[in-house]
Scaffold this motif. Structure first.
Motif, mmCIF file in Angstrom:
data_model
loop_
_atom_site.group_PDB
_atom_site.id
_atom_site.type_symbol
_atom_site.label_atom_id
_atom_site.label_comp_id
_atom_site.label_asym_id
_atom_site.label_seq_id
_atom_site.Cartn_x
_atom_site.Cartn_y
_atom_site.Cartn_z
ATOM 1 N N UNK A 100 0.819 -1.218 0.000
ATOM 2 C CA UNK A 100 0.000 0.000 0.000
ATOM 3 C C UNK A 100 0.846 1.258 0.000
ATOM 4 N N UNK A 101 2.148 1.105 0.212
ATOM 5 C CA UNK A 101 3.016 2.285 0.200
ATOM 6 C C UNK A 101 4.444 1.857 -0.170
ATOM 7 N N UNK A 102 5.268 2.870 -0.360
ATOM 8 C CA UNK A 102 6.646 2.615 -0.801
ATOM 9 C C UNK A 102 7.451 1.797 0.211
ATOM 10 N N UNK A 103 7.207 2.054 1.505
ATOM 11 C CA UNK A 103 7.947 1.321 2.544
ATOM 12 C C UNK A 103 7.682 -0.179 2.398
ATOM 13 N N UNK A 104 6.437 -0.516 2.153
ATOM 14 C CA UNK A 104 6.113 -1.949 2.001
ATOM 15 C C UNK A 104 6.762 -2.531 0.744
ATOM 16 N N UNK B 11 8.764 8.518 -22.529
ATOM 17 C CA UNK B 11 10.091 9.022 -22.129
ATOM 18 C C UNK B 11 10.169 10.546 -22.137
ATOM 19 N N UNK B 12 9.586 11.162 -23.156
ATOM 20 C CA UNK B 12 9.702 12.618 -23.320
ATOM 21 C C UNK B 12 8.867 13.383 -22.290
ATOM 22 N N UNK B 13 8.077 12.684 -21.482
ATOM 23 C CA UNK B 13 7.158 13.373 -20.566
ATOM 24 C C UNK B 13 7.401 13.023 -19.101
ATOM 25 N N UNK B 14 8.525 12.340 -18.838
ATOM 26 C CA UNK B 14 8.860 11.995 -17.447
ATOM 27 C C UNK B 14 9.904 12.982 -16.940
ATOM 28 N N UNK B 15 9.552 13.695 -15.852
ATOM 29 C CA UNK B 15 10.470 14.697 -15.296
ATOM 30 C C UNK B 15 11.342 14.108 -14.196
ATOM 31 N N UNK B 16 10.785 13.170 -13.413
ATOM 32 C CA UNK B 16 11.549 12.573 -12.311
ATOM 33 C C UNK B 16 10.903 11.248 -11.921
ATOM 34 N N UNK B 17 11.708 10.394 -11.290
ATOM 35 C CA UNK B 17 11.195 9.089 -10.843
ATOM 36 C C UNK B 17 11.724 8.781 -9.454
ATOM 37 N N UNK B 18 10.920 8.095 -8.659
ATOM 38 C CA UNK B 18 11.418 7.417 -7.466
ATOM 39 C C UNK B 18 11.434 5.930 -7.791
ATOM 40 N N UNK B 19 12.550 5.283 -7.483
ATOM 41 C CA UNK B 19 12.699 3.874 -7.853
ATOM 42 C C UNK B 19 13.218 3.091 -6.653
#
Ligand SMILES: Cc1cc2nc3c(=O)[nH]c(=O)nc-3n(C[C@H](O)[C@H](O)[C@H](O)COP(=O)(O)OP(=O)(O)OC[C@H]3O[C@@H](n4cnc5c(N)ncnc54)[C@H](O)[C@@H]3O)c2cc1C
Length: 437
Positions: A20-24, A128-136
């Protein structure tokens, strides 16, 4: 449990997690890593190459990560948010999310992981041309945030790109490349996108949509050449006669168009009186559904036949458009008779072939000819995968596109992020025998 995607890939997983969240997400990745369990990232499973269908091990569904914050010029989006939610959220704020990979129930995480594009990429480019930033989230328990303009912090060689307007087969590698670009198109093999910042554009003004019919393929191809440079043209899609037949339309060829603003198209050679034009959003949506009904009908016919879907996603340089279409038709006719349709993004010289089989012999012939056509596309400077990724079903095509040393460079990047090779097993780099699929 059995898990498949829109390609019908016969996947399965011992267990599916729905964090349900990034930590999980991080906890599950760390556990998979320490227990050495293969784990496959699942978006909305509309993919057509089997990338989201696990080859055993665990499935990791991102469906519950649904953040959607619309701001001026950008949206902050969870990976499980559906494309149509981003599109309508942007529209409600007077803005516009440009990528439109047709299947709007796909997830943003899946769109990013496959560098999805679709019809409007003719004007706006791919995801690709519309992604400004990502968390991975990575397998070692780290979460990294990468922004446009931030280079990778390790050495990568330069791999050749095809001379096409779209490409989604293997990792994009170039020295000092944007980190963001490494994760776009990685098909869930390097890390898990847990959040994306997407570019929103001002909403375009009036849009003219049309489905223009032609008495012959040649007349349609002439129009493609004439119309390509039309200012504001954002969609130029082709439907061949067999496709139209499947959609209960009795013409030989059609072009679907969308134009932003005023435009004066030269209608010479068209069946203008039979064609459909509209400026209202509701009518354009009808046209979209008409276009979308084709892959749905194709998929239904393939499911009824009991054979796996055999379709292509090859693109070639624009100037090779006619040449490749001629090659496709001649070789397909010889190999499978009339059992194929050709349609898609002709504005980008990117046409999809779908074949139909009623016997194992027909299936084998269709498989052989579609693989041969991949070689033809590459020999013209093209790509074996323009927008769907290669997943598991098409992983064998990577070696048609790239030399062994180039694939080894990709594998080296994969080992850096996933030394035990547990993320997205079988996707991009076949480690199971998928030759019969
Ligand atoms: C009728 C139809 C029409 C289509 N038309 C188009 C089209 O015009 N253009 C086009 O580009 N595609 C098209 N597609 C294909 C499909 O919709 C896209 O490939 C889409 O991007 C897949 O998104 P998904 O959420 O369904 O991903 P999935 O199928 O679930 O997964 C696709 C890949 O992405 C990876 N992945 C998913 N989420 C993440 C994440 N958060 N982090 C890391 N990896 C992740 C998976 O591991 C997998 O390898 C069409 C499909 C259908 C059924």
């Amino acid at each position: 449990m059995d898990i498949t995607d829109a390609s019908g890939y016969p996947g399965s997983a011992e267990q599916v997690f729905s964090p349900e969240n990034e930590e999980q997400v991080v906890e599950i990745l760390k556990r998979a890593s320490s227990e050495n369990v293969p784990i496959t990232v699942m978006g909305a499973l509309t993919g057509v190459t089997g990338g989201g269908a696990p080859n055993g091990g665990w499935g990791l569904s991102l469906a519950k990560l649904r953040r959607l914050d619309i701001e001026r010029g950008r949206a902050i989006v969870g990976p499980g948010t559906l494309l149509r939610e981003v599109q309508s959220g942007a529209a409600a704020s007077g803005q516009f999310y440009a990528p439109d990979p047709t299947e709007n129930t796909s997830s943003i995480g899946g769109n990013i992981a496959t560098n999805a594009s679709g019809s409007r990429s003719f004007r706006y480019g791919a995801t690709r041309e519309h992604v400004l930033a990502l968390r991975v989230a990575l397998l070692d328990g780290r979460v990294i945030e990468v922004r446009r303009g931030q280079p990778v912090n390790f050495e990568v060689p330069s791999l050749p790109l095809p001379r096409t307007t779209k490409h989604s087969a293997g990792y994009r590698l170039a020295p000092a490349m944007d980190y963001v670009d490494l994760f776009i198109g990685n098909e869930g093999t390097l890390g898990v996108v847990t959040q994306a910042e997407l570019q929103l554009l001002p909403a375009p003004g009036e849009i003219l949509g049309g489905v223009v019919f032609f008495a012959s393929q040649e007349a349609a191809l002439d129009a493609v050449d004439r119309w390509r440079a039309t200012p504001g043209l954002r969609m130029l899609e082709y439907l061949d006669g067999k496709s139209l037949n499947m959609m209960d339309v009795a013409h030989r060829a059609a072009l679907m168009i969308e134009i932003e603003g005023d435009a004066d198209l030269d209608m010479a050679g068209t069946l203008e009186n039979d064609s459909w034009f509209a400026t209202s959003g509701a009518d354009r949506e009808r046209f979209r559904q008409f276009r979308h009904s084709l892959p749905e009908r194709v998929n239904a016919r393939i499911r009824r036949s009991g054979f796996m879907k055999l379709s292509t996603d090859y693109a070639v340089p624009i100037e090779k458009n006619r040449e490749i279409l001629g090659i496709y038709q001649a070789k397909l006719q010889r190999a499978v008779g009339d059992n194929f349709v050709i349609f898609g993004h002709i504005g980008d010289a990117h046409l999809h072939i779908n074949t139909f089989s009623d016997s194992p012999e027909q299936f084998a012939a269709a498989k052989a000819v579609t693989t041969e056509l991949a070689r033809d596309a590459v020999s013209l400077g093209g790509t074996v995968g323009a927008e769907h990724g290669l997943g598991k079903r098409k992983a064998h095509l990577l070696e048609i596109q790239y030399l062994p040393a180039e694939i080894e460079a990709m594998r080296a990047v994969k080992r850096r992020f996933d030394p035990d090779w547990i993320l997205g097993q079988g996707t991009l780099f076949p480690c199971y025998n998928t030759s019969s699929l």
